[in-house]
Motif scaffolding. Structure first.
Motif, mmCIF file in Angstrom:
data_model
loop_
_atom_site.group_PDB
_atom_site.id
_atom_site.type_symbol
_atom_site.label_atom_id
_atom_site.label_comp_id
_atom_site.label_asym_id
_atom_site.label_seq_id
_atom_site.Cartn_x
_atom_site.Cartn_y
_atom_site.Cartn_z
ATOM 1 N N HIS A 1 0.835 -1.201 0.000
ATOM 2 C CA HIS A 1 0.000 0.000 0.000
ATOM 3 C C HIS A 1 0.867 1.248 0.000
ATOM 4 N N GLY A 2 1.935 1.164 -0.764
ATOM 5 C CA GLY A 2 2.786 2.329 -0.973
ATOM 6 C C GLY A 2 3.607 2.737 0.217
ATOM 7 N N GLY A 3 3.772 1.839 1.185
ATOM 8 C CA GLY A 3 4.550 2.165 2.370
ATOM 9 C C GLY A 3 3.854 3.125 3.316
ATOM 10 N N GLN A 4 2.543 3.355 3.129
ATOM 11 C CA GLN A 4 1.821 4.336 3.936
ATOM 12 C C GLN A 4 1.408 3.724 5.270
ATOM 13 N N PRO A 5 1.672 4.403 6.388
ATOM 14 C CA PRO A 5 1.199 3.906 7.687
ATOM 15 C C PRO A 5 -0.294 3.640 7.656
ATOM 16 N N PHE A 6 -0.727 2.624 8.400
ATOM 17 C CA PHE A 6 -2.116 2.173 8.269
ATOM 18 C C PHE A 6 -3.128 3.274 8.526
ATOM 19 N N ILE A 7 -2.992 4.012 9.626
ATOM 20 C CA ILE A 7 -4.053 4.954 9.970
ATOM 21 C C ILE A 7 -4.165 6.058 8.932
ATOM 22 N N GLU A 8 -3.041 6.478 8.332
ATOM 23 C CA GLU A 8 -3.112 7.483 7.273
ATOM 24 C C GLU A 8 -3.856 6.925 6.059
ATOM 25 N N TRP A 9 -3.526 5.689 5.700
ATOM 26 C CA TRP A 9 -4.190 5.046 4.556
ATOM 27 C C TRP A 9 -5.681 4.872 4.835
ATOM 28 N N TYR A 10 -6.017 4.451 6.048
ATOM 29 C CA TYR A 10 -7.415 4.225 6.431
ATOM 30 C C TYR A 10 -8.226 5.516 6.302
ATOM 31 N N LEU A 11 -7.688 6.617 6.813
ATOM 32 C CA LEU A 11 -8.403 7.890 6.712
ATOM 33 C C LEU A 11 -8.578 8.307 5.254
ATOM 34 N N ASP A 12 -7.554 8.073 4.445
ATOM 35 C CA ASP A 12 -7.684 8.368 3.015
ATOM 36 C C ASP A 12 -8.821 7.563 2.392
ATOM 37 N N GLN A 13 -8.936 6.298 2.797
ATOM 38 C CA GLN A 13 -9.986 5.430 2.239
ATOM 39 C C GLN A 13 -11.372 5.888 2.687
ATOM 40 N N MET A 14 -11.504 6.321 3.933
ATOM 41 C CA MET A 14 -12.792 6.816 4.412
ATOM 42 C C MET A 14 -13.170 8.116 3.694
ATOM 43 N N ARG A 15 -12.184 8.945 3.440
ATOM 44 C CA ARG A 15 -12.431 10.186 2.716
ATOM 45 C C ARG A 15 -12.860 9.892 1.269
ATOM 46 N N ALA A 16 -12.182 8.902 0.664
ATOM 47 C CA ALA A 16 -12.525 8.535 -0.717
ATOM 48 C C ALA A 16 -13.954 8.018 -0.795
ATOM 49 N N TYR A 17 -14.392 7.264 0.231
ATOM 50 C CA TYR A 17 -15.767 6.746 0.220
ATOM 51 C C TYR A 17 -16.762 7.905 0.219
#
Length: 900
Positions: A463-479
């Motif tokens: 996942h591009g080396g992105q820390p989980f919580i940063e990636w998770y927030l990005d995914q929630m924003r994308a939704y």
């Protein structure tokens, strides 16, 4: 959460033992001569002396010939049963301790060593309430075949400048321990040294700054009982923990996962035919409605729930074979670990559970809306998106053995959070409810491989080396961008300080207590390197704000589990009060303490000074103002304006063991008078009003007692003279409230049901190269299902009534177990509310009915709790308490409980 003490990597510094010894300097090797010096008072030296008598309830011999420390005899002691004790009592006038500083004795570990015990001293002839752990003053505990000398300050035992009538050594375990020996027991002469007051500090409050709002929801708790919730006007209460991941609202049954042998355990329910009405979750909400508290319910994302209202085992011994440990009450239920230590992998999830879909959640919310309305109209306000999902492969491995990945948690959140929002668009969601530091940056799939996984974490790399919580927030924003619906309202992280002996622990020794107070800096201070395996700045709340602002603006910040430990001690109260002040200053939006204190433990007063300091419902302010200390590590300060009356409030926490004075400046203020309220070790049973503080030209000097929390309240309007504002009526009312309502009913022990340990090859940071132990400590989900473990120490005695009572005491009110509750078989802790005008209590426990067989009785109890002997399973018991004084007794109503 039931996995408390979640330290994945515990690096044990080699210098800890030396540091403890250096700091305490209280444990010495045997000297060549007897300890006794001129002026010391002997309790035992070859025989009991100075009118001390043997009132013990354990095996002992006061004429033991060998080994001896001095003279010709010693005391041989064998704790032959759990909680037994050696108790030496002077039933006469006792000893005035004004001329003494410490209790000193020699101890020999016998052939084994390693005994754990508590040491007590007290006044009168009731068992004392002031006890300390021996290991706090004897690093490493008793040593085999060796004498060591222990010196415990009388101040630590609550016996400084008091009358001492008894001393005791009590078994700290619920089982027998090896023989040990005592000798040369004495009180050490000399005046107690007064700590040198600390001076020169400055405190500053900017009273004219606009400030920012403090969210009321930061003062929440998990599973707080109703009396405490009402007293604190508790704003929010969470039904969380491992068992809520698999709680079935339809049949009122929870699977207790790794915490208790992966068992389905039905909740106590007097009318199961009415389900789902009247379930445990319904009762939880009912309580919150009575106390005007917002509810957080945990909604399952894991995809499984208990299949029936019946006991069932995730790892049946009959079906899957022998296991490392089994439930002592249901021996067919194993822990899923083979005798060789390997986890079982062939079990069938359908032994206990049935698969569910998001429809399960929507049906539950439909039920809740029918009974309580939607979130906008008095219904459930908050829904947690499960509980600590990055630990499912451990805590719930009977149904979810595969480590949780980035993608799985995103996909499940999309499905279930969207279903929640569809069922009640006015409700708020909190997620991902991660257990702690490692889970903020990686997934369970990353650390599953073990070894030096942090050098090449496969899931994070994918996942591009992105820390989980940063990636998770990005995914929630994308939704939200794609669907027009926000499905995540609060970023929810759990946080348990990882320093040894801090979280979910007792007060510990002086070094641990100092560490506990320092470790709150991990919440806010970017310069503080965490003193644990984390070994880098945590800076948690500012870090959360930065994650939110960069990846999903508008998301609120929550911490639905945290704990700094020692809630039964002034040290824990100081840390808790500090944490609450930090939450408000750093703009956290919601927090719920895990494992809340009992009604009158010090930790409850840490909340009370913010929520109900005068017993009349007055609170700390709700608009945070800038406040600074020249040394926050010694004097912490938090300030706020109260919008309903414009009063200025500020709290000063003295973290020192000695008095500390400071110059206090209120920028923008002039002449005024402040009311002063204080909680300290001088009286652990009340927040007491102090003399008014005069403020001249916006400044004053103040001395803050050792280990104290002081609240100043400055009226929003110009204050008249102190005489005009503090009338006799006001003073009398406030004092009476504090005295009458702050009765000591505290217990000194946290509750647990089981402990399970599993080694995990993981690390805390990207640089640490160490492994550690993942520890799961079982707790309980509700009073109705709580397993009660015997208290290691007696509870504090009831304070003496200020004036003689003209009649009998009031009736005691039974608290726990709740009437009709179902509890785990074994020793059960019974609790009741203190009665007024009471001298002592009597308790009766009978089988089946008030006329049934007598199981146990006790007399002259001075605590408001009692731990029974081991009780058989699948049996009904009834109990009653009488409150007595010189005028007679009054009895409570009978209550019943049934063992499982």
């Amino acid at each position: 959460m039931f996995m408390k003490q979640k330290s994945f990597f515990a690096l044990a510094p080699l210098f800890v033992g030396l540091a403890i010894c250096a700091l305490l300097a209280l444990a010495l090797e045997r000297s060549a001569a007897p300890l006794h010096a001129a002026g010391d008072l002997t309790v035992y030296d070859d025989a009991l002396q100075n009118n001390f008598q043997d009132w013990s309830w354990t095996q002992r011999d006061f004429n033991n010939a060998a080994p001896v420390y001095a003279g010709t005899k010693s005391i041989r002691v064998t704790f032959d049963a759990g909680w037994n004790g050696l108790w030496l009592v002077n039933p006469g006038a006792g000893v005035d301790t004004a001329g003494y500083t410490a209790l000193r004795f020699a101890i020999h570990g016998g052939a084994n060593g390693g005994q754990t015990m508590l040491v007590f001293a007290g006044s009168g002839t009731t068992f004392p309430s002031n006890g300390v752990e021996l290991n706090t003053y004897l690093a490493g505990g008793p040593v085999a075949n060796q004498w060591r000398v222990v010196t415990i300050p009388l101040s630590a035992l609550g016996m400084q400048n008091a009358t001492l009538n008894n001393v005791a050594w009590q078994n700290a375990q619920n089982n027998a321990q090896p023989t040990f020996y005592l000798d040369s027991v004495e009180l050490v002469a000399g005046a107690a040294p007064s700590p040198t007051p600390i001076t020169g500090l400055t405190l500053n409050v900017n009273t004219t700054a606009p400030g920012h709002a403090i969210s009321d929801d930061i003062y929440g708790m998990n599973f707080a009982d109703e009396n405490l919730a009402a007293d604190l006007a508790l704003p929010v209460r969470r039904m969380g923990g491992n068992a809520t991941t698999r709680y079935n609202w339809q049949n009122d049954t929870a699977n207790h996962a790794m915490d208790w042998y992966f068992e389905n355990i039905p909740e106590s329910n007097a009318n199961p035919a009415a389900l789902p009405n009247g379930s445990m979750s319904d009762k939880f909400i009912d309580q919150d409605r009575r106390t005007n508290t917002k509810t957080i319910l945990t909604m399952p994302l894991i995809g499984w729930t208990p299949k029936a209202r019946a006991y069932a085992c995730g790892f049946s011994v009959a079906k899957y074979g022998a296991q490392q440990s089994v439930d002592p009450w249901r021996p067919d239920c194993g822990n899923g670990i083979l005798p060789n230590g390997n986890p079982m992998t062939n079990n069938d999830p359908q032994d206990t559970s049935v698969a569910i879909t998001p429809q399960f959640v929507q049906d539950w919310i439909a039920h809740l809306k029918t009974n309580y309305g939607d979130a906008a109209h008095g219904g459930v306000k908050f829904y947690n998106l499960d509980n600590e999902p990055m630990l499912w492969d451990d805590t719930h491995r009977d149904v979810h053995p595969t480590p949780t990945s980035y993608d799985e948690l995103r996909d499940r959140t999309y499905q279930y959070a969207a279903a929640i929002k569809q069922a009640d668009p006015t409700a708020k969601t909190l997620g991902p409810a991660l257990w702690g530091w490692t889970a903020y940056f990686w997934s369970a799939q990353d650390w599953a491989a073990g070894g030096n996984w942090w050098n090449n974490p496969p899931d994070r790399n994918a996942h591009g080396g992105q820390p989980f919580i940063e990636w998770y927030l990005d995914q929630m924003r994308a939704y939200e961008q794609q669907n027009g619906v926000r499905i995540l309202d609060y970023m929810d992280l759990h946080y348990y300080p990882q320093a040894n002996g801090v979280s979910l622990s007792g007060a510990g020794n002086a070094a641990t207590q100092a560490l506990r107070l320092r470790s709150t800096r991990s919440l806010w201070d970017p310069t503080y390197t965490d003193e644990s395996w984390i070994n880098e700045p945590v800076n948690l709340i500012p870090r959360m704000r930065a994650w939110r602002d960069a990846h999903y603006p508008g998301t609120k910040l929550a911490m639905t589990e945290y704990n700094w430990g020692a809630l039964d001690h002034i040290n824990g109260a100081l840390a808790q009060a500090d944490a609450l002040g930090i939450f408000g200053r750093e703009q956290l939006d919601l927090a719920t303490l895990w494992d809340p204190p009992t009604m009158n433990e010090p930790g409850a007063y840490a909340f009370r000074i913010y929520r109900n300091y005068d017993g009349q419902g007055h609170k700390f302010g709700d608009t945070s103002l800038p406040a600074t200390s020249s040394d926050q590590a010694q004097l912490a300060i938090y300030a706020a304006r109260r919008t309903n009356d414009n009063a200025l409030t500020f709290i000063v926490i003295n973290k020192n063991n000695g008095a500390t004075s400071a110059q206090v400046t209120l920028n923008g203020s002039a002449n005024a008078v402040a009311q002063v309220w204080r909680y300290s070790g001088a009286n652990l049973n009340a927040i007491l009003p102090q003399a008014d503080q005069t403020i001249s030209n916006g400044a004053f000097n103040a001395a803050f007692p050792a280990s104290s929390i002081t609240l100043f309240v400055v009226n929003g309007t110009a204050a008249p003279s102190a005489t005009a504002t503090r009338t006799t009526t006001a003073t009398t009312t406030r004092t009476a409230t504090a005295t009458a309502t702050r009765t000591a009913t505290a217990t000194t022990t946290r509750t647990a049901t089981a402990t399970a340990t599993r080694t995990a090859t993981a690390t805390a940071t990207r640089t640490v190269t160490a492994t550690a132990t993942r520890t799961a400590t079982a707790t309980t989900t509700s009073a109705a299902t709580a397993t009660e473990i015997p208290s290691m120490t007696p509870t504090p005695t009831i304070p003496t009534v200020a004036t003689p009572c003209a009649g009998k005491p009031s009736k005691p009110i039974l608290r726990r177990p709740a009437d009709g509750a179902s509890v785990t078989a074994g020793a059960v802790r019974l609790k009741w509310r203190a009665a007024s005008c009471v001298t002592y209590y009597k308790i009766l426990v009978r089988q089946n009915s008030p006329s049934g067989a007598l199981i146990q009785s006790a007399n002259h109890l001075t605590a408001t709790q009692f731990t029974t002997q081991a009780l058989a399973g699948k049996t009904k018991f009834v109990w009653r308490v009488r409150a007595c004084n010189a005028n007679g007794c009054r009895a409570s109503a009978w209550q019943s409980f049934t063992t499982k």
